[in-house]
Design a protein around this motif. Structure first.
Motif, PDB file in Angstrom:
ATOM      1  N   ALA A 180       0.900  -1.156  -0.041  1.00  0.00           N
ATOM      2  CA  ALA A 180      -0.049  -0.097   0.090  1.00  0.00           C
ATOM      3  C   ALA A 180       0.783   1.155  -0.085  1.00  0.00           C
ATOM      4  CB  ALA A 180      -0.934  -0.069   1.162  1.00  0.00           C
ATOM      5  N   TYR A 181       1.940   1.141   0.846  1.00  0.00           N
ATOM      6  CA  TYR A 181       2.979   2.377   0.721  1.00  0.00           C
ATOM      7  C   TYR A 181       3.314   2.778  -0.601  1.00  0.00           C
ATOM      8  CZ  TYR A 181       2.934   2.494   5.819  1.00  0.00           C
ATOM      9  OH  TYR A 181       2.632   2.554   7.194  1.00  0.00           O
ATOM     10  N   PHE A 182       3.423   1.889  -1.554  1.00  0.00           N
ATOM     11  CA  PHE A 182       4.438   2.023  -2.869  1.00  0.00           C
ATOM     12  C   PHE A 182       3.331   1.812  -4.123  1.00  0.00           C
ATOM     13  CE2 PHE A 182       7.645   0.377   0.003  1.00  0.00           C
ATOM     14  CZ  PHE A 182       8.594   1.409  -0.066  1.00  0.00           C
ATOM     15  N   SER A 183       1.877   1.842  -3.576  1.00  0.00           N
ATOM     16  CA  SER A 183       1.016   1.780  -4.562  1.00  0.00           C
ATOM     17  C   SER A 183       1.064   3.012  -5.735  1.00  0.00           C
ATOM     18  CB  SER A 183      -0.398   1.846  -4.116  1.00  0.00           C
ATOM     19  OG  SER A 183      -0.663   3.077  -3.646  1.00  0.00           O
ATOM     20  N   ASN A 184       1.447   4.226  -5.399  1.00  0.00           N
ATOM     21  CA  ASN A 184       1.642   5.440  -6.174  1.00  0.00           C
ATOM     22  C   ASN A 184       2.608   5.274  -7.144  1.00  0.00           C
ATOM     23  OD1 ASN A 184      -0.782   6.964  -5.320  1.00  0.00           O
ATOM     24  ND2 ASN A 184       0.532   7.792  -3.468  1.00  0.00           N
ATOM     25  N   TYR A 185       3.836   4.537  -6.688  1.00  0.00           N
ATOM     26  CA  TYR A 185       4.910   4.335  -7.374  1.00  0.00           C
ATOM     27  C   TYR A 185       4.633   3.290  -8.549  1.00  0.00           C
ATOM     28  CZ  TYR A 185       7.580   6.901  -3.989  1.00  0.00           C
ATOM     29  OH  TYR A 185       8.377   7.724  -2.986  1.00  0.00           O
ATOM     30  N   MET A 186       4.011   2.362  -8.146  1.00  0.00           N
ATOM     31  CA  MET A 186       3.594   1.480  -9.046  1.00  0.00           C
ATOM     32  C   MET A 186       2.575   1.640  -9.917  1.00  0.00           C
ATOM     33  SD  MET A 186       3.374  -2.249  -6.844  1.00  0.00           S
ATOM     34  CE  MET A 186       2.160  -1.483  -5.688  1.00  0.00           C
ATOM     35  N   LEU A 187       1.836   2.422  -9.857  1.00  0.00           N
ATOM     36  CA  LEU A 187       0.762   3.127 -10.821  1.00  0.00           C
ATOM     37  C   LEU A 187       1.278   4.113 -11.713  1.00  0.00           C
ATOM     38  CD1 LEU A 187      -2.342   3.678  -8.359  1.00  0.00           C
ATOM     39  CD2 LEU A 187      -2.219   2.104 -10.244  1.00  0.00           C
ATOM     40  N   ALA A 188       2.274   5.021 -11.088  1.00  0.00           N
ATOM     41  CA  ALA A 188       2.933   5.987 -12.004  1.00  0.00           C
ATOM     42  C   ALA A 188       3.986   5.385 -12.990  1.00  0.00           C
ATOM     43  CB  ALA A 188       4.029   6.819 -11.103  1.00  0.00           C
ATOM     44  N   LEU A 189       4.611   4.081 -12.718  1.00  0.00           N
ATOM     45  CA  LEU A 189       5.345   3.300 -13.570  1.00  0.00           C
ATOM     46  C   LEU A 189       4.555   2.689 -14.578  1.00  0.00           C
ATOM     47  CD1 LEU A 189       7.916   1.809 -11.001  1.00  0.00           C
ATOM     48  CD2 LEU A 189       8.329   3.664 -12.692  1.00  0.00           C
ATOM     49  N   GLU A 190       3.384   2.433 -14.394  1.00  0.00           N
ATOM     50  CA  GLU A 190       2.265   1.929 -15.177  1.00  0.00           C
ATOM     51  C   GLU A 190       1.788   3.012 -16.154  1.00  0.00           C
ATOM     52  OE1 GLU A 190      -0.599  -0.169 -13.194  1.00  0.00           O
ATOM     53  OE2 GLU A 190       0.440  -1.813 -12.247  1.00  0.00           O
ATOM     54  N   ARG A 191       1.563   4.172 -15.681  1.00  0.00           N
ATOM     55  CA  ARG A 191       1.209   5.218 -16.674  1.00  0.00           C
ATOM     56  C   ARG A 191       2.043   6.094 -17.271  1.00  0.00           C
ATOM     57  NH1 ARG A 191      -2.132  10.203 -13.552  1.00  0.00           N
ATOM     58  NH2 ARG A 191      -3.416  11.037 -15.586  1.00  0.00           N
ATOM     59  N   VAL A 192       3.133   5.889 -17.035  1.00  0.00           N
ATOM     60  CA  VAL A 192       4.339   6.564 -17.895  1.00  0.00           C
ATOM     61  C   VAL A 192       5.523   5.658 -17.498  1.00  0.00           C
ATOM     62  CG1 VAL A 192       5.673   8.761 -18.199  1.00  0.00           C
ATOM     63  CG2 VAL A 192       3.557   8.783 -17.362  1.00  0.00           C
ATOM     64  N   ASP A 193       6.322   5.310 -18.767  1.00  0.00           N
ATOM     65  CA  ASP A 193       7.605   4.667 -18.929  1.00  0.00           C
ATOM     66  C   ASP A 193       8.562   5.535 -18.165  1.00  0.00           C
ATOM     67  OD1 ASP A 193       9.440   2.774 -19.437  1.00  0.00           O
ATOM     68  OD2 ASP A 193       9.273   2.740 -21.600  1.00  0.00           O
ATOM     69  N   LEU A 194       8.556   5.589 -16.862  1.00  0.00           N
ATOM     70  CA  LEU A 194       9.546   6.512 -16.440  1.00  0.00           C
ATOM     71  C   LEU A 194      10.967   5.726 -15.959  1.00  0.00           C
ATOM     72  CD1 LEU A 194       7.579   7.668 -12.935  1.00  0.00           C
ATOM     73  CD2 LEU A 194       8.185   9.064 -14.835  1.00  0.00           C
ATOM     74  N   LEU A 195      11.161   4.464 -16.164  1.00  0.00           N
ATOM     75  CA  LEU A 195      12.407   3.809 -16.126  1.00  0.00           C
ATOM     76  C   LEU A 195      13.221   4.305 -17.288  1.00  0.00           C
ATOM     77  CD1 LEU A 195      11.465   0.380 -14.533  1.00  0.00           C
ATOM     78  CD2 LEU A 195      12.409   2.463 -13.313  1.00  0.00           C
ATOM     79  N   ARG A 196      12.475   4.095 -18.686  1.00  0.00           N
ATOM     80  CA  ARG A 196      12.903   4.509 -19.908  1.00  0.00           C
ATOM     81  C   ARG A 196      13.477   5.740 -19.935  1.00  0.00           C
ATOM     82  NH1 ARG A 196      13.487   3.162 -25.147  1.00  0.00           N
ATOM     83  NH2 ARG A 196      12.243   1.163 -25.156  1.00  0.00           N
ATOM     84  N   TYR A 197      12.523   6.773 -19.323  1.00  0.00           N
ATOM     85  CA  TYR A 197      12.848   8.130 -19.398  1.00  0.00           C
ATOM     86  C   TYR A 197      14.157   8.641 -18.523  1.00  0.00           C
ATOM     87  CZ  TYR A 197       8.501   8.620 -21.829  1.00  0.00           C
ATOM     88  OH  TYR A 197       7.409   8.593 -22.757  1.00  0.00           O
ATOM     89  N   THR A 198      14.022   7.807 -17.336  1.00  0.00           N
ATOM     90  CA  THR A 198      15.124   8.044 -16.495  1.00  0.00           C
ATOM     91  C   THR A 198      16.434   7.455 -16.892  1.00  0.00           C
ATOM     92  OG1 THR A 198      13.764   7.826 -14.330  1.00  0.00           O
ATOM     93  CG2 THR A 198      16.073   7.590 -14.097  1.00  0.00           C
ATOM     94  N   GLY A 199      16.416   6.366 -17.714  1.00  0.00           N
ATOM     95  CA  GLY A 199      17.576   5.788 -18.314  1.00  0.00           C
ATOM     96  C   GLY A 199      18.128   6.991 -19.426  1.00  0.00           C
ATOM     97  N   ASN A 200      17.165   7.720 -20.009  1.00  0.00           N
ATOM     98  CA  ASN A 200      17.610   8.244 -21.059  1.00  0.00           C
ATOM     99  C   ASN A 200      18.494   9.539 -20.255  1.00  0.00           C
ATOM    100  OD1 ASN A 200      16.814   6.783 -23.255  1.00  0.00           O
ATOM    101  ND2 ASN A 200      14.536   7.988 -23.142  1.00  0.00           N
ATOM    102  N   SER A 201      17.802  10.236 -19.387  1.00  0.00           N
ATOM    103  CA  SER A 201      18.394  11.250 -18.663  1.00  0.00           C
ATOM    104  C   SER A 201      19.577  10.758 -17.928  1.00  0.00           C
ATOM    105  CB  SER A 201      17.402  11.751 -17.370  1.00  0.00           C
ATOM    106  OG  SER A 201      16.290  12.295 -17.995  1.00  0.00           O
ATOM    107  N   LEU A 202      20.135   9.622 -17.565  1.00  0.00           N
ATOM    108  CA  LEU A 202      21.190   9.234 -17.085  1.00  0.00           C
ATOM    109  C   LEU A 202      22.350   9.166 -18.238  1.00  0.00           C
ATOM    110  CD1 LEU A 202      20.085   6.423 -14.371  1.00  0.00           C
ATOM    111  CD2 LEU A 202      21.255   8.565 -13.890  1.00  0.00           C
ATOM    112  N   ILE A 203      21.874   8.542 -19.292  1.00  0.00           N
ATOM    113  CA  ILE A 203      22.804   8.671 -20.241  1.00  0.00           C
ATOM    114  C   ILE A 203      23.251   9.928 -20.733  1.00  0.00           C
ATOM    115  CG2 ILE A 203      23.165   7.632 -23.013  1.00  0.00           C
ATOM    116  CD1 ILE A 203      21.361   5.444 -22.252  1.00  0.00           C
ATOM    117  N   TYR A 204      22.286  10.865 -20.966  1.00  0.00           N
ATOM    118  CA  TYR A 204      22.352  12.318 -21.450  1.00  0.00           C
ATOM    119  C   TYR A 204      23.286  13.170 -20.582  1.00  0.00           C
ATOM    120  CZ  TYR A 204      20.833  17.037 -21.818  1.00  0.00           C
ATOM    121  OH  TYR A 204      20.831  18.491 -21.823  1.00  0.00           O
TER     122      TYR A 204
END
Length: 268
Positions: A46-70
């Motif tokens: 329940a504590y991490f439900s917002n995080y799981m929903l956010a990752l399902e809604r937007v591909d944040l992991l890919r965007y974070t990876g792009n930012s790290l490479i950049y």
């Protein structure tokens, strides 16, 4: 100082705590001390439900990876180019050295917006749109970072370089074998400055990386406001994810960062 530090941490604490709450709880606790108190749930999920929903809604992991490479690409190549330029301006003698230093310093006052259009046209003509090359290359050389390196190297003991020359070391060898290992503070300072500056970039990645697979985390965050309804718990979770890398690099390099800022004020 501890009291002031806590005050400055309030927004981060609020963001983190709010990322664990539902939208109703966020607005309910807004005007009370509960805004800084995490909710009580029966399960860890329940504590991490917002995080799981956010990752399902937007591909944040890919965007974070792009930012790290950049960002890390700019840091890696920028440390090499800017440190070598700063070392040359601080320790080597060549024609018009002071003139070129003045030119480099003068470019700091040029607004980035004034060169945005010609820079984009140049990148487009090279065929670098929607590539990491187009994101990274224009920002490798940085006048302010060259200045920081120069100020640090000016105060570097000349005896070490002279001893290395007597042993037959070339200027390139001196730089890579003597200067760099003893210059961790300024390298850490420049790395932190560069990371903070470019991790938060929005306009350049928006224009150059218009393909969805190339977008960075700051652009990805805008999806949470563009898609209705706005889920504020998910927004806070996404903002927390975007903030973690920046906090991590500062905590990891903070000792060198303070030392580097102290040494860059050195003079001849």
């Amino acid at each position: 100082m501890t009291f002031l530090a806590v005050i400055f941490l309030f927004p981060l604490i609020w963001m983190l705590v709010s990322s664990l709450k539902s939208d109703v709880q966020i607005f309910k606790d807004m005007k009370s001390i509960h805004v800084f108190i995490p909710p009580l749930y029966d399960s860890v999920t329940a504590y991490f439900s917002n995080y799981m929903l956010a990752l399902e809604r937007v591909d944040l992991l890919r965007y974070t990876g792009n930012s790290l490479i950049y960002t890390c690409g700019i840091i890696l190549f920028g440390l090499i180019v800017n440190s070598m330029a700063g070392y040359a301006l601080a320790r080597m003698d060549f024609p018009l050295k002071n003139f070129w230093m003045a030119v480099i310093i003068a470019t700091i006052i040029i607004p980035a917006e004034s060169i945005f259009l010609p820079l984009y046209v140049l990148v487009h003509n090279f065929g670098w749109v929607n590539t990491y090359t187009g994101l990274i290359v224009p920002f490798i050389a940085n006048a302010f970072m060259i200045f920081l390196f120069r100020q640090f190297f000016i105060g570097f003991p000349k005896e070490l370089e002279e001893a290395a020359r007597i042993d037959g070391c070339t200027p390139i060898g001196i730089f890579f074998r003597i200067i760099i290992p003893l210059s961790k503070p300024v390298f850490a300072t420049v790395a932190i400055f560069t990371f903070v500056n470019h991790w938060n970039d929005f306009l350049w990645p928006l224009v150059v990386a218009n393909d969805e697979s190339m977008r960075t985390i700051q652009i990805g965050l805008q999806y949470f406001f563009a898609q209705q309804p706005v889920r504020w718990g998910q927004v806070m979770a996404a903002l927390t994810i975007a903030t973690v890398p920046m906090l991590a690099i500062f905590v990891f390099l903070q000792r060198y960062y303070v030392e580097g800022l102290t040494h860059t004020g050195s003079k001849n």
